[in-house]
Design a protein around this motif. Structure first.
Motif, PDB file in Angstrom:
ATOM      1  N   ALA A  34       4.367   6.441  -7.844  1.00 29.13           N
ATOM      2  CA  ALA A  34       5.447   5.899  -7.008  1.00 29.13           C
ATOM      3  C   ALA A  34       6.637   5.485  -7.882  1.00 29.13           C
ATOM      4  O   ALA A  34       7.784   5.708  -7.500  1.00 29.13           O
ATOM      5  N   ARG A  35       6.342   4.912  -9.046  1.00 26.77           N
ATOM      6  CA  ARG A  35       7.447   4.514  -9.940  1.00 26.77           C
ATOM      7  C   ARG A  35       8.329   5.708 -10.272  1.00 26.77           C
ATOM      8  O   ARG A  35       9.553   5.607 -10.300  1.00 26.77           O
ATOM      9  N   GLY A  36       7.697   6.856 -10.499  1.00 27.50           N
ATOM     10  CA  GLY A  36       8.454   8.061 -10.830  1.00 27.50           C
ATOM     11  C   GLY A  36       9.338   8.516  -9.679  1.00 27.50           C
ATOM     12  O   GLY A  36      10.434   9.048  -9.878  1.00 27.50           O
ATOM     13  N   LEU A  37       8.836   8.298  -8.457  1.00 25.26           N
ATOM     14  CA  LEU A  37       9.567   8.767  -7.277  1.00 25.26           C
ATOM     15  C   LEU A  37      10.646   7.785  -6.842  1.00 25.26           C
ATOM     16  O   LEU A  37      11.546   8.141  -6.072  1.00 25.26           O
ATOM     17  N   LEU A  38      10.548   6.549  -7.316  1.00 24.78           N
ATOM     18  CA  LEU A  38      11.378   5.480  -6.755  1.00 24.78           C
ATOM     19  C   LEU A  38      12.265   4.794  -7.793  1.00 24.78           C
ATOM     20  O   LEU A  38      12.169   3.580  -7.984  1.00 24.78           O
ATOM     21  N   PRO A  39      13.136   5.543  -8.473  1.00 20.98           N
ATOM     22  CA  PRO A  39      14.049   4.845  -9.377  1.00 20.98           C
ATOM     23  C   PRO A  39      14.939   3.935  -8.527  1.00 20.98           C
ATOM     24  O   PRO A  39      15.397   4.337  -7.471  1.00 20.98           O
TER      25      PRO A  39
ATOM     26  N   GLY B 109       0.853  -1.191   0.000  1.00 22.31           N
ATOM     27  CA  GLY B 109       0.000   0.000   0.000  1.00 22.31           C
ATOM     28  C   GLY B 109       0.881   1.230   0.000  1.00 22.31           C
ATOM     29  O   GLY B 109       0.677   2.171   0.762  1.00 22.31           O
ATOM     30  N   THR B 110       1.854   1.226  -0.885  1.00 25.53           N
ATOM     31  CA  THR B 110       2.896   2.263  -0.859  1.00 25.53           C
ATOM     32  C   THR B 110       2.356   3.658  -1.164  1.00 25.53           C
ATOM     33  O   THR B 110       2.999   4.659  -0.846  1.00 25.53           O
ATOM     34  N   GLY B 111       1.163   3.723  -1.775  1.00 27.88           N
ATOM     35  CA  GLY B 111       0.633   5.036  -2.138  1.00 27.88           C
ATOM     36  C   GLY B 111       1.577   5.712  -3.118  1.00 27.88           C
ATOM     37  O   GLY B 111       2.016   5.106  -4.101  1.00 27.88           O
ATOM     38  N   THR B 112       1.908   6.958  -2.844  1.00 22.08           N
ATOM     39  CA  THR B 112       2.803   7.678  -3.748  1.00 22.08           C
ATOM     40  C   THR B 112       4.276   7.439  -3.393  1.00 22.08           C
ATOM     41  O   THR B 112       5.163   8.094  -3.944  1.00 22.08           O
ATOM     42  N   GLY B 113       4.538   6.512  -2.463  1.00 21.10           N
ATOM     43  CA  GLY B 113       5.896   6.017  -2.271  1.00 21.10           C
ATOM     44  C   GLY B 113       6.727   6.724  -1.212  1.00 21.10           C
ATOM     45  O   GLY B 113       7.955   6.584  -1.189  1.00 21.10           O
ATOM     46  N   THR B 114       6.088   7.427  -0.284  1.00 15.99           N
ATOM     47  CA  THR B 114       6.847   8.175   0.737  1.00 15.99           C
ATOM     48  C   THR B 114       7.745   7.270   1.574  1.00 15.99           C
ATOM     49  O   THR B 114       8.938   7.557   1.740  1.00 15.99           O
ATOM     50  N   VAL B 115       7.169   6.196   2.108  1.00 13.29           N
ATOM     51  CA  VAL B 115       7.930   5.314   3.000  1.00 13.29           C
ATOM     52  C   VAL B 115       9.004   4.578   2.203  1.00 13.29           C
ATOM     53  O   VAL B 115      10.156   4.462   2.632  1.00 13.29           O
ATOM     54  N   ALA B 116       8.617   4.107   1.006  1.00 16.73           N
ATOM     55  CA  ALA B 116       9.575   3.386   0.160  1.00 16.73           C
ATOM     56  C   ALA B 116      10.753   4.280  -0.209  1.00 16.73           C
ATOM     57  O   ALA B 116      11.911   3.846  -0.232  1.00 16.73           O
ATOM     58  N   SER B 117      10.467   5.545  -0.465  1.00 12.25           N
ATOM     59  CA  SER B 117      11.521   6.494  -0.818  1.00 12.25           C
ATOM     60  C   SER B 117      12.505   6.665   0.345  1.00 12.25           C
ATOM     61  O   SER B 117      13.726   6.709   0.160  1.00 12.25           O
ATOM     62  N   SER B 118      11.966   6.744   1.541  1.00  9.95           N
ATOM     63  CA  SER B 118      12.815   6.873   2.725  1.00  9.95           C
ATOM     64  C   SER B 118      13.657   5.608   2.929  1.00  9.95           C
ATOM     65  O   SER B 118      14.823   5.685   3.339  1.00  9.95           O
ATOM     66  N   ALA B 119      13.049   4.449   2.653  1.00  7.19           N
ATOM     67  CA  ALA B 119      13.789   3.184   2.774  1.00  7.19           C
ATOM     68  C   ALA B 119      14.934   3.155   1.767  1.00  7.19           C
ATOM     69  O   ALA B 119      16.045   2.712   2.089  1.00  7.19           O
ATOM     70  N   LEU B 120      14.679   3.644   0.558  1.00  5.37           N
ATOM     71  CA  LEU B 120      15.760   3.738  -0.437  1.00  5.37           C
ATOM     72  C   LEU B 120      16.872   4.633   0.077  1.00  5.37           C
ATOM     73  O   LEU B 120      18.062   4.349  -0.081  1.00  5.37           O
TER      74      LEU B 120
END
Ligand SMILES: C[S@@+](CC[C@H](N)C(=O)[O-])C[C@H]1O[C@@H](n2cnc3c(N)ncnc32)[C@H](O)[C@@H]1O
Length: 272
Positions: free
Chosen positions: A78-83, A48-59
């Motif tokens: 999220a794909r755009g935010l998370l290369p 449920g990453t949504g727009t990827g805030t948490v995933a971005s921080s994990a990166l």
């Protein structure tokens, strides 16, 4: 029924979410990643990453990140935010990964949006290796000041929740506090479950705070969307009046809020 309603609620709303309530949900990011042990080299799944805030921080922590969401517009943003991350569609409780694929999994304000929270937690436990961690957040009940404000606004405007809005099946529900969510993780088979209430002040400008529900996001958005034009105007007037109490320098709002954060380990002799 509940899940179909949720799918419809989020459909096409990724930009509206990013520009409104994503900033509120971001308040737990560090605590959530700490609880899940996310650090350099850790393979983490963000559901449920949504727009990827948490995933971005994990990166940003150097983790190896996989992120999924049920809503295509969220996955696209999220794909755009998370290369560097793998981002794909998945509808909980189903997860398209083999058992024990990840070292950790996180779900930031997602368990409160699924029709079967226990099955969702079991699914997270399945894809995390024994000895790995799963950490999740939900909003507490009774709601904190920031969210309770909407009930006050609706009450002042004479707005009631439409009776046809689906509610979670009581058979799948749980108590929305640390004990209730911890009990659910234990029932899902997690070991050494621990949790806490995380409190913070959400700073936002009034238009952002209005725009999430006004765009139909969340339970509040579902209630607001069901109102006619004059009623929405009345709600807006009470919104302006009642949020003014929380105004700080520059006309922004400082809204006290809190979340429930619970973490568990996948047992080494896992039954999840
Ligand atoms: C409140 S948002 C939280 C997003 C993100 N975790 C964050 O912290 O910003 C809830 C997200 O869960 C997703 N979601 C809801 N039900 C889902 C399900 N059954 N499977 C996967 N994602 C789901 C929604 O599409 C939405 O992106």
């Amino acid at each position: 029924m509940f899940d179909e309603h949720e799918r419809a609620q989020w459909a096409g709303r990724a930009v509206a979410y990013r520009d409104s309530l994503a900033a509120l949900c971001a308040g737990t990011t560090s605590a959530l990643l700490d609880a899940a042990g996310v650090a350099r080299g850790v393979a983490v799944l963000d559901v449920g990453t949504g727009t990827g805030t948490v995933a971005s921080s994990a990166l940003g922590r150097g983790a190896s990140v996989t992120a999924v969401d049920a809503e295509p517009s969220m996955v696209a943003l999220a794909r755009g935010l998370l290369p560097g991350a793998s981002v794909r569609i998945a509808v909980l409780p189903d997860l398209p990964f083999a058992d024990a694929t990840f070292d950790a999994a996180v779900a930031n304000f997602v368990v409160n949006h699924v029709g079967d929270p226990l099955a969702t937690l079991r699914s997270l436990g399945r894809v995390v290796r024994p000895g790995g961690r799963v950490a999740v957040t939900i909003w507490p009940h009774p709601p904190p000041v920031a969210q309770a404000l909407w009930s006050d606004i609706f009450a002042a405007a004479g707005v009631v929740r439409p009776p046809d809005l689906p509610r979670l099946d009581p058979a799948h529900d749980f108590t929305r506090d640390v004990d209730g969510l911890s009990a659910l993780l234990r029932q899902a088979g997690f070991a050494d479950v621990s949790g806490s209430k995380v409190a913070w002040t959400h700073e936002t400008d009034p238009e952002s705070w209005w725009s999430g529900p006004a765009s139909g996001i969340g339970a509040t958005g579902a209630v607001l969307s069901a109102q006619d034009g004059p009623t929405r105007a009345r709600v807006r007037a009470h919104f302006d009046r009642l949020t003014a109490v929380f105004a700080v320098v520059g006309g922004r709002l400082a809204l006290p809020t809190a979340a429930i954060l619970v973490c568990g380990w996948v047992a080494r002799t896992s039954t999840v």
